[in-house]
Design a protein around this motif. Structure first.
Motif, PDB file in Angstrom:
ATOM      1  N   ILE A  53       0.544  11.735   4.992  1.00 15.08           N
ATOM      2  CA  ILE A  53       1.462  10.773   4.376  1.00 15.08           C
ATOM      3  C   ILE A  53       2.688  11.504   3.844  1.00 15.08           C
ATOM      4  CG2 ILE A  53       1.784   9.169   2.448  1.00 15.08           C
ATOM      5  CD1 ILE A  53      -1.260   8.535   2.717  1.00 15.08           C
ATOM      6  N   GLY A  54       2.456  12.565   3.063  1.00 13.07           N
ATOM      7  CA  GLY A  54       3.562  13.317   2.475  1.00 13.07           C
ATOM      8  C   GLY A  54       4.434  13.983   3.509  1.00 13.07           C
ATOM      9  N   GLY A  55       3.825  14.558   4.534  1.00  7.91           N
ATOM     10  CA  GLY A  55       4.588  15.241   5.567  1.00  7.91           C
ATOM     11  C   GLY A  55       5.437  14.298   6.391  1.00  7.91           C
ATOM     12  N   CYS A  56       4.894  13.147   6.704  1.00  6.43           N
ATOM     13  CA  CYS A  56       5.619  12.159   7.499  1.00  6.43           C
ATOM     14  C   CYS A  56       6.853  11.658   6.749  1.00  6.43           C
ATOM     15  CB  CYS A  56       4.681  11.002   7.820  1.00  6.43           C
ATOM     16  SG  CYS A  56       5.381   9.720   8.862  1.00  6.43           S
ATOM     17  N   THR A  57       6.672  11.263   5.514  1.00 12.44           N
ATOM     18  CA  THR A  57       7.809  10.727   4.757  1.00 12.44           C
ATOM     19  C   THR A  57       8.781  11.840   4.362  1.00 12.44           C
ATOM     20  OG1 THR A  57       8.409   9.128   3.045  1.00 12.44           O
ATOM     21  CG2 THR A  57       6.712  10.725   2.461  1.00 12.44           C
ATOM     22  N   ALA A  58       8.278  13.040   4.111  1.00 12.48           N
ATOM     23  CA  ALA A  58       9.165  14.169   3.810  1.00 12.48           C
ATOM     24  C   ALA A  58      10.090  14.459   4.991  1.00 12.48           C
ATOM     25  CB  ALA A  58       8.354  15.414   3.461  1.00 12.48           C
ATOM     26  N   ALA A  59       9.541  14.427   6.200  1.00  6.56           N
ATOM     27  CA  ALA A  59      10.352  14.694   7.386  1.00  6.56           C
ATOM     28  C   ALA A  59      11.453  13.649   7.540  1.00  6.56           C
ATOM     29  CB  ALA A  59       9.467  14.728   8.632  1.00  6.56           C
ATOM     30  N   ASP A  60      11.097  12.378   7.324  1.00  9.34           N
ATOM     31  CA  ASP A  60      12.109  11.314   7.415  1.00  9.34           C
ATOM     32  C   ASP A  60      13.239  11.533   6.419  1.00  9.34           C
ATOM     33  OD1 ASP A  60      10.590   9.958   9.324  1.00  9.34           O
ATOM     34  OD2 ASP A  60       9.673   8.609   7.849  1.00  9.34           O
ATOM     35  N   LEU A  94      -2.470   4.922  -3.921  1.00 11.22           N
ATOM     36  CA  LEU A  94      -1.715   6.019  -3.315  1.00 11.22           C
ATOM     37  C   LEU A  94      -0.285   6.004  -3.844  1.00 11.22           C
ATOM     38  CD1 LEU A  94      -2.991   5.652   0.347  1.00 11.22           C
ATOM     39  CD2 LEU A  94      -3.596   7.458  -1.275  1.00 11.22           C
ATOM     40  N   VAL A  95       0.174   7.161  -4.291  1.00  8.91           N
ATOM     41  CA  VAL A  95       1.527   7.302  -4.835  1.00  8.91           C
ATOM     42  C   VAL A  95       2.177   8.520  -4.192  1.00  8.91           C
ATOM     43  CG1 VAL A  95       2.926   7.677  -6.908  1.00  8.91           C
ATOM     44  CG2 VAL A  95       0.846   6.275  -7.038  1.00  8.91           C
ATOM     45  N   VAL A  96       3.380   8.318  -3.677  1.00  7.67           N
ATOM     46  CA  VAL A  96       4.173   9.395  -3.081  1.00  7.67           C
ATOM     47  C   VAL A  96       5.353   9.656  -4.009  1.00  7.67           C
ATOM     48  CG1 VAL A  96       5.530  10.100  -1.073  1.00  7.67           C
ATOM     49  CG2 VAL A  96       3.508   8.637  -0.768  1.00  7.67           C
ATOM     50  N   THR A  97       5.432  10.878  -4.538  1.00 10.30           N
ATOM     51  CA  THR A  97       6.479  11.229  -5.491  1.00 10.30           C
ATOM     52  C   THR A  97       7.353  12.341  -4.920  1.00 10.30           C
ATOM     53  OG1 THR A  97       5.002  10.665  -7.324  1.00 10.30           O
ATOM     54  CG2 THR A  97       6.943  12.003  -7.851  1.00 10.30           C
ATOM     55  N   PHE A  98       8.634  12.055  -4.797  1.00  5.37           N
ATOM     56  CA  PHE A  98       9.610  13.039  -4.317  1.00  5.37           C
ATOM     57  C   PHE A  98      10.209  13.780  -5.502  1.00  5.37           C
ATOM     58  CE2 PHE A  98       9.362  10.493  -0.588  1.00  5.37           C
ATOM     59  CZ  PHE A  98       9.761  11.307   0.452  1.00  5.37           C
ATOM     60  N   ARG A  99      10.371  15.086  -5.344  1.00  3.17           N
ATOM     61  CA  ARG A  99      11.106  15.907  -6.308  1.00  3.17           C
ATOM     62  C   ARG A  99      12.150  16.652  -5.487  1.00  3.17           C
ATOM     63  NH1 ARG A  99      10.462  17.763 -11.513  1.00  3.17           N
ATOM     64  NH2 ARG A  99      11.417  19.774 -11.924  1.00  3.17           N
ATOM     65  N   VAL A 100      13.394  16.188  -5.594  1.00  3.19           N
ATOM     66  CA  VAL A 100      14.470  16.729  -4.760  1.00  3.19           C
ATOM     67  C   VAL A 100      15.666  17.049  -5.643  1.00  3.19           C
ATOM     68  CG1 VAL A 100      15.952  16.307  -2.767  1.00  3.19           C
ATOM     69  CG2 VAL A 100      13.678  15.272  -2.850  1.00  3.19           C
ATOM     70  N   ALA A 101      16.236  18.227  -5.449  1.00  2.00           N
ATOM     71  CA  ALA A 101      17.447  18.624  -6.182  1.00  2.00           C
ATOM     72  C   ALA A 101      18.428  19.234  -5.185  1.00  2.00           C
ATOM     73  CB  ALA A 101      17.108  19.639  -7.271  1.00  2.00           C
ATOM     74  N   VAL A 129       2.602   7.250   9.563  1.00  2.00           N
ATOM     75  CA  VAL A 129       1.331   7.422   8.860  1.00  2.00           C
ATOM     76  C   VAL A 129       1.154   6.374   7.769  1.00  2.00           C
ATOM     77  CG1 VAL A 129      -0.099   9.006   7.518  1.00  2.00           C
ATOM     78  CG2 VAL A 129       1.294   9.889   9.395  1.00  2.00           C
ATOM     79  N   SER A 130       2.101   6.277   6.854  1.00  2.00           N
ATOM     80  CA  SER A 130       1.936   5.312   5.761  1.00  2.00           C
ATOM     81  C   SER A 130       2.039   3.877   6.270  1.00  2.00           C
ATOM     82  CB  SER A 130       2.933   5.566   4.627  1.00  2.00           C
ATOM     83  OG  SER A 130       4.263   5.415   5.070  1.00  2.00           O
ATOM     84  N   THR A 132       0.935   2.821   9.146  1.00  2.00           N
ATOM     85  CA  THR A 132      -0.371   2.540   9.746  1.00  2.00           C
ATOM     86  C   THR A 132      -1.390   2.189   8.676  1.00  2.00           C
ATOM     87  OG1 THR A 132       0.112   4.008  11.603  1.00  2.00           O
ATOM     88  CG2 THR A 132      -2.220   3.495  11.188  1.00  2.00           C
ATOM     89  N   ILE A 133      -1.380   2.926   7.571  1.00  2.00           N
ATOM     90  CA  ILE A 133      -2.304   2.641   6.477  1.00  2.00           C
ATOM     91  C   ILE A 133      -1.993   1.281   5.860  1.00  2.00           C
ATOM     92  CG2 ILE A 133      -2.968   3.344   4.131  1.00  2.00           C
ATOM     93  CD1 ILE A 133      -2.551   6.264   5.156  1.00  2.00           C
ATOM     94  N   GLU A 134      -0.729   1.037   5.580  1.00  2.00           N
ATOM     95  CA  GLU A 134      -0.365  -0.208   4.905  1.00  2.00           C
ATOM     96  C   GLU A 134      -0.585  -1.448   5.765  1.00  2.00           C
ATOM     97  OE1 GLU A 134       3.421  -0.083   2.929  1.00  2.00           O
ATOM     98  OE2 GLU A 134       2.496   0.991   1.272  1.00  2.00           O
ATOM     99  N   THR A 135      -0.449  -1.328   7.070  1.00  2.00           N
ATOM    100  CA  THR A 135      -0.681  -2.502   7.914  1.00  2.00           C
ATOM    101  C   THR A 135      -2.162  -2.704   8.218  1.00  2.00           C
ATOM    102  OG1 THR A 135      -0.317  -1.260   9.965  1.00  2.00           O
ATOM    103  CG2 THR A 135       1.599  -2.383   9.004  1.00  2.00           C
ATOM    104  N   GLY A 136      -3.000  -1.733   7.871  1.00  2.00           N
ATOM    105  CA  GLY A 136      -4.435  -1.887   8.053  1.00  2.00           C
ATOM    106  C   GLY A 136      -4.873  -1.851   9.504  1.00  2.00           C
TER     107      GLY A 136
END
Length: 146
Positions: A53-60, A94-101, A129-130, A132-136
Protein backbone atom coordinates in the motif's frame (compact mmCIF):
# COMPACT_ATOMS: atom_id res chain seq x y z
CA UNK A 1 -6.59 -11.47 -19.40
CA UNK A 2 -4.01 -9.99 -21.71
CA UNK A 3 -0.24 -10.02 -21.61
CA UNK A 4 -0.36 -6.34 -20.66
CA UNK A 5 -2.69 -6.79 -17.67
CA UNK A 6 -1.52 -10.08 -16.13
CA UNK A 7 0.71 -9.78 -13.07
CA UNK A 8 2.06 -12.76 -11.12
CA UNK A 9 4.47 -13.91 -8.46
CA UNK A 10 5.41 -17.41 -7.37
CA UNK A 11 5.76 -18.06 -3.63
CA UNK A 12 8.04 -20.93 -2.67
CA UNK A 13 8.60 -22.47 0.74
CA UNK A 14 12.21 -22.28 1.95
CA UNK A 15 11.62 -23.76 5.41
CA UNK A 16 8.99 -24.01 8.10
CA UNK A 17 7.20 -20.66 8.07
CA UNK A 18 9.71 -19.14 5.62
CA UNK A 19 9.03 -18.26 2.00
CA UNK A 20 10.43 -16.41 -1.00
CA UNK A 21 8.32 -14.63 -3.61
CA UNK A 22 9.75 -14.39 -7.12
CA UNK A 23 8.41 -12.08 -9.81
CA UNK A 24 8.51 -12.71 -13.55
CA UNK A 25 11.66 -10.55 -13.86
CA UNK A 26 13.58 -12.68 -11.34
CA UNK A 27 13.32 -10.30 -8.38
CA UNK A 28 12.85 -11.92 -4.98
CA UNK A 29 11.69 -10.99 -1.52
CA UNK A 30 11.91 -13.21 1.52
CA UNK A 31 9.19 -13.28 4.15
CA UNK A 32 7.92 -15.52 6.87
CA UNK A 33 5.53 -16.22 9.67
CA UNK A 34 7.55 -18.33 12.09
CA UNK A 35 10.58 -17.77 14.24
CA UNK A 36 13.09 -20.54 14.89
CA UNK A 37 13.90 -19.09 18.29
CA UNK A 38 16.38 -16.48 17.04
CA UNK A 39 15.63 -12.95 15.93
CA UNK A 40 13.45 -12.99 12.84
CA UNK A 41 13.60 -9.84 10.73
CA UNK A 42 11.67 -11.24 7.77
CA UNK A 43 8.55 -9.33 6.81
CA UNK A 44 5.26 -11.05 7.59
CA UNK A 45 2.60 -11.27 4.87
CA UNK A 46 0.61 -8.53 6.63
CA UNK A 47 3.68 -6.26 6.69
CA UNK A 48 4.13 -6.93 2.97
CA UNK A 49 0.53 -5.82 2.43
CA UNK A 50 1.20 -2.59 4.34
CA UNK A 51 4.43 -2.09 2.37
CA UNK A 52 2.57 -2.65 -0.91
CA UNK A 53 0.00 0.00 0.00
CA UNK A 54 2.72 2.46 1.04
CA UNK A 55 4.96 1.69 -1.91
CA UNK A 56 2.20 2.02 -4.47
CA UNK A 57 0.96 5.38 -3.25
CA UNK A 58 4.51 6.65 -2.59
CA UNK A 59 5.43 5.94 -6.22
CA UNK A 60 2.37 7.83 -7.48
CA UNK A 61 3.06 10.87 -5.30
CA UNK A 62 6.80 10.86 -5.98
CA UNK A 63 6.24 10.98 -9.75
CA UNK A 64 3.89 13.96 -9.38
CA UNK A 65 5.98 16.00 -6.94
CA UNK A 66 9.62 15.21 -7.75
CA UNK A 67 9.31 16.56 -11.28
CA UNK A 68 9.10 19.98 -9.59
CA UNK A 69 11.60 19.52 -6.74
CA UNK A 70 13.70 16.80 -5.16
CA UNK A 71 12.38 16.24 -1.61
CA UNK A 72 14.60 16.67 1.43
CA UNK A 73 12.47 14.04 3.17
CA UNK A 74 9.95 11.57 1.79
CA UNK A 75 8.50 8.73 3.83
CA UNK A 76 5.17 6.98 4.01
CA UNK A 77 3.99 5.17 7.15
CA UNK A 78 1.16 2.67 6.85
CA UNK A 79 -0.57 1.42 9.98
CA UNK A 80 -3.58 -0.71 10.75
CA UNK A 81 -5.07 -3.06 13.31
CA UNK A 82 -4.97 -6.82 12.76
CA UNK A 83 -8.18 -8.28 14.15
CA UNK A 84 -10.04 -11.56 14.22
CA UNK A 85 -13.83 -11.45 14.33
CA UNK A 86 -16.87 -13.12 12.74
CA UNK A 87 -15.46 -12.18 9.30
CA UNK A 88 -12.13 -13.89 10.06
CA UNK A 89 -8.62 -12.46 10.29
CA UNK A 90 -8.26 -9.09 8.60
CA UNK A 91 -6.83 -5.60 8.82
CA UNK A 92 -8.92 -2.60 9.83
CA UNK A 93 -8.34 1.11 10.32
CA UNK A 94 -5.66 1.35 7.62
CA UNK A 95 -3.98 4.77 7.63
CA UNK A 96 -1.40 6.03 5.15
CA UNK A 97 0.61 8.99 6.44
CA UNK A 98 2.96 10.98 4.21
CA UNK A 99 5.89 12.92 5.64
CA UNK A 100 7.32 15.05 2.84
CA UNK A 101 9.56 18.12 2.97
CA UNK A 102 10.93 20.13 0.09
CA UNK A 103 13.77 22.67 0.09
CA UNK A 104 13.09 26.35 -0.51
CA UNK A 105 12.56 27.50 -4.05
CA UNK A 106 10.00 27.97 -6.80
CA UNK A 107 9.90 24.30 -7.81
CA UNK A 108 9.48 23.29 -4.20
CA UNK A 109 6.52 25.64 -3.83
CA UNK A 110 4.85 23.92 -6.81
CA UNK A 111 5.64 20.50 -5.35
CA UNK A 112 4.17 21.51 -1.97
CA UNK A 113 1.09 22.91 -3.68
CA UNK A 114 0.33 19.74 -5.64
CA UNK A 115 1.17 17.31 -2.81
CA UNK A 116 -2.40 17.12 -1.42
CA UNK A 117 -3.85 16.67 -4.93
CA UNK A 118 -1.28 13.95 -5.72
CA UNK A 119 -2.04 12.08 -2.50
CA UNK A 120 -5.77 12.33 -3.23
CA UNK A 121 -5.40 11.14 -6.83
CA UNK A 122 -3.34 8.17 -5.70
CA UNK A 123 -5.93 7.23 -3.09
CA UNK A 124 -8.99 7.84 -5.26
CA UNK A 125 -7.90 6.25 -8.55
CA UNK A 126 -4.20 5.57 -9.16
CA UNK A 127 -2.82 3.18 -6.51
CA UNK A 128 -3.76 -0.30 -7.71
CA UNK A 129 -3.05 -1.87 -4.31
CA UNK A 130 -5.22 0.35 -2.13
CA UNK A 131 -7.92 0.57 -4.84
CA UNK A 132 -8.07 -3.25 -4.93
CA UNK A 133 -8.47 -3.41 -1.16
CA UNK A 134 -11.08 -0.67 -1.03
CA UNK A 135 -13.20 -2.11 -3.82
CA UNK A 136 -13.17 -5.53 -2.15
CA UNK A 137 -11.91 -7.59 -5.06
CA UNK A 138 -12.66 -11.31 -4.56
CA UNK A 139 -9.77 -13.76 -4.25
CA UNK A 140 -10.19 -17.19 -5.84
CA UNK A 141 -8.16 -20.21 -4.71
CA UNK A 142 -7.26 -23.33 -6.70
CA UNK A 143 -5.22 -26.48 -6.12
CA UNK A 144 -2.93 -28.00 -8.75
CA UNK A 145 -1.62 -31.47 -8.02
CA UNK A 146 2.11 -31.83 -8.62
Amino acid sequence: MSEDSLRSVVVGRTGTGHFVATNTRGGTIRFGTASDGGPNTDFTPVELLLAAIGGCTAADVDVATSRHAEPDEFSVTVTGDKISDELGNRMTDLVVTFRVAFPDGEGAERARAILPRAVGASHDRLCTVSRTIETGTPVTTAIEHA
